[in-house]
Write a protein that holds these residues in place. Structure first.
Motif, PDB file in Angstrom:
ATOM      1  N   UNK A 151      -4.044  11.882  -8.641  1.00  0.00           N
ATOM      2  CA  UNK A 151      -3.820  11.061  -9.835  1.00  0.00           C
ATOM      3  C   UNK A 151      -3.033   9.787  -9.552  1.00  0.00           C
ATOM      4  N   UNK A 152      -2.334   9.743  -8.423  1.00  0.00           N
ATOM      5  CA  UNK A 152      -1.551   8.550  -8.086  1.00  0.00           C
ATOM      6  C   UNK A 152      -2.412   7.407  -7.577  1.00  0.00           C
ATOM      7  N   UNK A 153      -3.624   7.718  -7.129  1.00  0.00           N
ATOM      8  CA  UNK A 153      -4.452   6.684  -6.507  1.00  0.00           C
ATOM      9  C   UNK A 153      -5.828   6.547  -7.152  1.00  0.00           C
ATOM     10  N   UNK A 154      -6.009   7.057  -8.357  1.00  0.00           N
ATOM     11  CA  UNK A 154      -7.301   6.918  -9.016  1.00  0.00           C
ATOM     12  C   UNK A 154      -7.610   5.448  -9.259  1.00  0.00           C
ATOM     13  N   UNK A 155      -8.809   4.983  -8.919  1.00  0.00           N
ATOM     14  CA  UNK A 155      -9.163   3.586  -9.176  1.00  0.00           C
ATOM     15  C   UNK A 155      -9.467   3.353 -10.651  1.00  0.00           C
ATOM     16  N   UNK A 156      -9.496   2.096 -11.039  1.00  0.00           N
ATOM     17  CA  UNK A 156      -9.818   1.770 -12.425  1.00  0.00           C
ATOM     18  C   UNK A 156     -11.246   2.198 -12.770  1.00  0.00           C
ATOM     19  N   UNK A 157     -12.165   2.046 -11.820  1.00  0.00           N
ATOM     20  CA  UNK A 157     -13.553   2.442 -12.012  1.00  0.00           C
ATOM     21  C   UNK A 157     -13.818   3.682 -11.173  1.00  0.00           C
ATOM     22  N   UNK A 158     -14.064   4.805 -11.830  1.00  0.00           N
ATOM     23  CA  UNK A 158     -14.229   6.059 -11.101  1.00  0.00           C
ATOM     24  C   UNK A 158     -15.681   6.380 -10.776  1.00  0.00           C
ATOM     25  N   UNK A 159     -16.610   5.534 -11.181  1.00  0.00           N
ATOM     26  CA  UNK A 159     -18.006   5.780 -10.844  1.00  0.00           C
ATOM     27  C   UNK A 159     -18.174   5.597  -9.339  1.00  0.00           C
ATOM     28  N   UNK A 160     -18.657   6.646  -8.695  1.00  0.00           N
ATOM     29  CA  UNK A 160     -18.777   6.625  -7.249  1.00  0.00           C
ATOM     30  C   UNK A 160     -17.522   7.064  -6.527  1.00  0.00           C
ATOM     31  N   UNK A 161     -16.535   7.554  -7.265  1.00  0.00           N
ATOM     32  CA  UNK A 161     -15.280   8.008  -6.662  1.00  0.00           C
ATOM     33  C   UNK A 161     -15.549   9.178  -5.708  1.00  0.00           C
ATOM     34  N   UNK A 162     -14.927   9.136  -4.533  1.00  0.00           N
ATOM     35  CA  UNK A 162     -15.093  10.180  -3.533  1.00  0.00           C
ATOM     36  C   UNK A 162     -13.879  11.099  -3.523  1.00  0.00           C
ATOM     37  N   UNK A 163     -14.111  12.401  -3.519  1.00  0.00           N
ATOM     38  CA  UNK A 163     -13.030  13.379  -3.572  1.00  0.00           C
ATOM     39  C   UNK A 163     -12.520  13.703  -2.172  1.00  0.00           C
ATOM     40  N   UNK A 164     -11.633  14.690  -2.122  1.00  0.00           N
ATOM     41  CA  UNK A 164     -10.947  14.987  -0.864  1.00  0.00           C
ATOM     42  C   UNK A 164     -11.847  15.604   0.200  1.00  0.00           C
ATOM     43  N   UNK A 165     -12.991  16.178  -0.212  1.00  0.00           N
ATOM     44  CA  UNK A 165     -13.921  16.762   0.757  1.00  0.00           C
ATOM     45  C   UNK A 165     -15.303  16.848   0.127  1.00  0.00           C
ATOM     46  N   UNK A 166     -16.316  17.096   0.962  1.00  0.00           N
ATOM     47  CA  UNK A 166     -17.694  17.246   0.505  1.00  0.00           C
ATOM     48  C   UNK A 166     -18.085  16.127  -0.465  1.00  0.00           C
ATOM     49  N   UNK A 167     -17.982  14.859  -0.054  1.00  0.00           N
ATOM     50  CA  UNK A 167     -18.134  13.745  -0.992  1.00  0.00           C
ATOM     51  C   UNK A 167     -19.489  13.666  -1.686  1.00  0.00           C
ATOM     52  N   UNK A 168     -20.545  14.160  -1.051  1.00  0.00           N
ATOM     53  CA  UNK A 168     -21.877  14.064  -1.651  1.00  0.00           C
ATOM     54  C   UNK A 168     -22.374  15.374  -2.253  1.00  0.00           C
TER      55      UNK A 168
END
Length: 410
Positions: A277-294
């Motif tokens: 939550x400290x580094x969420x971008x303003x636009x979360x569309x396409x946001x990549x998580x900590x693992x298994x991004x796709x």
């Protein structure tokens, strides 16, 4: 631009902010000023990423009351909007072959009876008639709950907003709330990208961005940004008729519903997949998580269980994949109500159920903001029910992600 002071300022123009604005406008004293401030465009962030299953059967009576209020809200909105909302009340079909899944079905049937909802047991032929893509076996059990449905989440949010505007609610888009303003121990307004907006009461419905925003005021929200994702198969109108029900598969930890000729299906990650939550971008569309991004690891791990009941997936293939953010709490229930700071309320942490809960959340927040008697028990949603937490710690974020992994219902 100089904005005049307002009585109620709602941060966030997603589904919860929209529902709260409409509920407030109906209940607030005549002449009350209500403003919704949205960082981007209305309902284009987490709301637009939702699968939007409106399942009414919940073991917790308070959660069931929130969902029931959403159905009531849809009926009310249809009386004032120019076009009826596209609710597809097709029911939900729950199928299980393993004992744990069958126990979930029995609990669901009992809860439906308690809530006065229609539920019936189906044989294999009836399962196939309801959902031609779904393969049942002689050992399977199937339960059909007729009162459930789904709808486009953006259209529901727009319905709330349209009705709210007609009651005088002001909407400000493309305006980011950068900080809360606190004076003499209470919230008195917000600092935005367009300047200061004074307000008597501020209601934060900013989704996963709420954590960082409120932490600056010493309020720790017990939730974390957790991945919610789903796939959509290639089209096949014979297998996926538009009037077929949603399907809940507790054995496969999956759910499905028709979507533009194909089948939308979701699988829940068995490993914790979460964001910071400290580094969420303003636009979360396409946001990549900590693992298994796709999402390939999740799809591979759940594929065999899904293919047992959906063998056609082998021939159809996948047409689309969508990954979004849900704000999960450790118990999967939302965070609703007054914070320790006077003048500041919160509606967040809906744990993947924000669309279904929206009408009830909006009404409950409006009643709390106006210091009216809540229509349902709000204790299960208290902000402090987990005690002191650090929402930025990895251990806590894993705890929240596991709440999604362990979820069995829609």
């Amino acid at each position: 631009m100089q904005y005049p002071a307002t009585d109620f300022l709602i941060i966030g123009g997603g589904i919860l902010g929209a529902a709260t604005a409409w509920s407030l406008a109906q209940r607030a004293p005549v002449g009350s000023r209500i403003r919704v401030v949205e960082a981007g465009m209305l309902a284009t962030a987490t709301t637009s990423q939702a699968a939007a299953l409106l399942t009414r059967v919940r073991p917790d009576p308070a959660m069931a009351a929130l969902v029931a209020e959403t159905f009531h809200a849809i009926d009310q909105l249809n009386q004032v909007l120019d076009e009826p909302l596209p609710l597809r009340q097709v029911g939900s079909l729950h199928l299980a072959t393993r004992e744990a899944g069958k126990a979930y079905l029995r609990d669901t049937a009992a809860s439906a009876q308690t809530l006065g909802l229609r539920a019936e047991w189906l044989d294999a032929s009836a399962v196939n008639a309801h959902a031609p893509w779904l393969v049942s076996t002689s050992s399977a059990e199937a339960l059909f709950v007729a009162d459930d449905g789904y709808m486009d989440p953006v259209q529901l949010a727009q319905g709330y907003i349209t009705a709210a505007r007609r009651l005088g609610v002001e909407i400000v888009q493309q305006c980011r709330v950068e900080a809360l303003i606190q004076e003499q121990g209470r919230i008195t307004g917000v600092q935005t990208s367009r300047g200061v907006m004074a307000a008597t009461t501020v209601i934060c419905c900013a989704g996963p961005w709420s954590t960082r925003l409120l932490a600056e005021q010493g309020v720790s929200l017990a939730m974390a940004p957790v991945r919610s994702h789903y796939w959509i198969s290639a089209d096949n109108h014979d297998l996926f008729p538009v009037d077929s029900p949603m399907v809940i598969l507790p054995d496969a930890n999956a759910y499905a519903r028709p979507e533009v000729g194909g089948l939308l299906f979701g699988l829940r990650d068995q490993q914790p997949v979460y964001g910071d939550p400290a580094t969420l971008p303003a636009d979360i569309h396409g946001y990549l998580f900590n693992c298994d991004p796709d999402g390939w690891e999740c799809l591979e791990s759940g594929y065999a269980g899904l293919a047992e009941v959906f063998p056609a997936i082998e021939q159809l293939g996948i047409a689309h994949y969508l990954s979004g953010i849900s704000s999960y709490t450790p118990d999967g229930k939302p965070l609703l109500g007054q914070t320790a700071i006077p003048g500041l309320l919160v509606a967040s942490g809906c744990s993947g159920g924000g669309i279904a809960l929206s009408g009830g959340v909006g009404r409950l927040l409006a009643e709390q903001a106006l210091e009216q008697t809540p229509f349902c028990d709000h204790a299960p949603f208290a902000l402090d029910r987990f005690g002191a937490v650090d929402p930025f710690s990895e251990a806590f974020r894993i705890r929240c992600a596991l709440a999604r992994s362990n979820k069995r219902s829609g």
